[in-house]
Design an enzyme around this catalytic site. Structure first.
Site: not given
Ligand code: GLP
Length: 260
Positions: A67, A136, A138, A143
């Site tokens: 993304d 949440d 995702h 989402e």
């Molecule tokens: C972002 C990314 C996700 C990732 C999420 C969790 O939203 N788009 O791909 O899994 O963050 O991030 P973290 O690993 O910092 O908890």
């Protein structure tokens, strides 16, 4: 889903890196899907170490990222392009022309999304996709309420996600409202999935994703339908799993041919 519960994120990430390395050694032109966020950082560090110390060769590997934020220039400190360069690509020998990251500055979002889907297809599909999980539920930026068969497209971020990701930006109001992301359906077409989740804050959502019902309200729960998902969690992220001791027994007693 195969649950790999380890005492800490370092150990879990080392095992996950071994899995990625094994694939790259067996298939030097593998197509790898990468994720951003804090969670995969130790995995990327270990892959960089394996490249330096053991000559793990990424020169024929193709990569696709999940993304990117809309309206963020690739060289912006918070762009996912910059994140990947700084945390992985600058430390391995992947060829720049083989790196694919969605263009968040595109003037034509549907066209950019279609181009990305086609590029994945033209590359022969993703052999192994790394995913983290948002609080949440995702994956990528899919989402809650995302269609479980969605393709790469524009998604509006929830307030919770914007708040969680504010730590990467100078101030909370700078966090974009929108992103483009591979869809849940796109992710599900990857041949293998390495799902990483570390820390106490992830315990509730990991339990929902792994043991809860499959629902668009927890997009990561769609991974239950995938035939080859390995879930790497540390001790604290596993503490809400109802069948934790069962998963642990299965992993500790894996037959030799199944070990990695
Ligand atoms: C972002 C990314 C996700 C990732 C999420 C969790 O939203 N788009 O791909 O899994 O963050 O991030 P973290 O690993 O910092 O908890």
């Amino acid at each position: 889903m195969e649950m790999i519960i380890q005492p800490d994120a370092e150990t879990a990430s080392r095992i996950a890196a071994r899995l990625v390395a094994k694939l790259v050694r067996a298939k030097p032109d593998a197509v790898l899907g990468f994720a951003t966020g804090d969670t995969p950082l130790l995995l990327y560090k270990e892959l960089a170490r394996l490249h330096k110390a053991e000559g793990l060769d990424f020169s024929r590997v193709t990569t696709f990222n999940l993304d990117e934020y809309i309206g963020v220039e690739p060289d912006h400190p918070c762009s996912y392009t910059r994140f990947m360069m700084e945390n992985l690509f600058n430390h391995i020998n992947v060829r720049p022309e083989k790196i694919h990251i969605l263009n968040g500055m595109t003037k034509n979002i549907p066209e950019e999304c279609a181009r990305y889907e086609k590029a994945i297809c033209d590359a022969g599909g993703i052999d192994l996709q790394v995913v983290g999980i948002g609080a949440d539920g995702h994956i990528g930026f899919n989402e809650p309420s995302s269609s479980l068969s969605s393709r790469t497209r524009l998604k509006t971020l929830t307030d919770e996600t914007r708040r969680d990701n504010a730590r990467f930006f100078a101030n909370a109001s700078e966090v974009p409202h929108d992103a483009i992301t591979m869809g849940v359906g796109t992710i599900m077409e990857s041949r293998r999935i390495v799902f990483l989740a570390f820390g106490r804050d992830k315990a509730n959502i990991v339990a929902k994703a792994v043991e809860g019902p499959i629902t668009a309200m927890v997009p990561a729960s769609a991974l239950q339908l995938h035939p080859d998902v390995k879930v790497f969690v540390d001790e604290v992220a596993s503490c809400k799993l109802e069948r934790k001791s069962y998963y642990q027994w299965v992993y500790d007693n894996k037959p030799e041919w199944e070990q990695f």
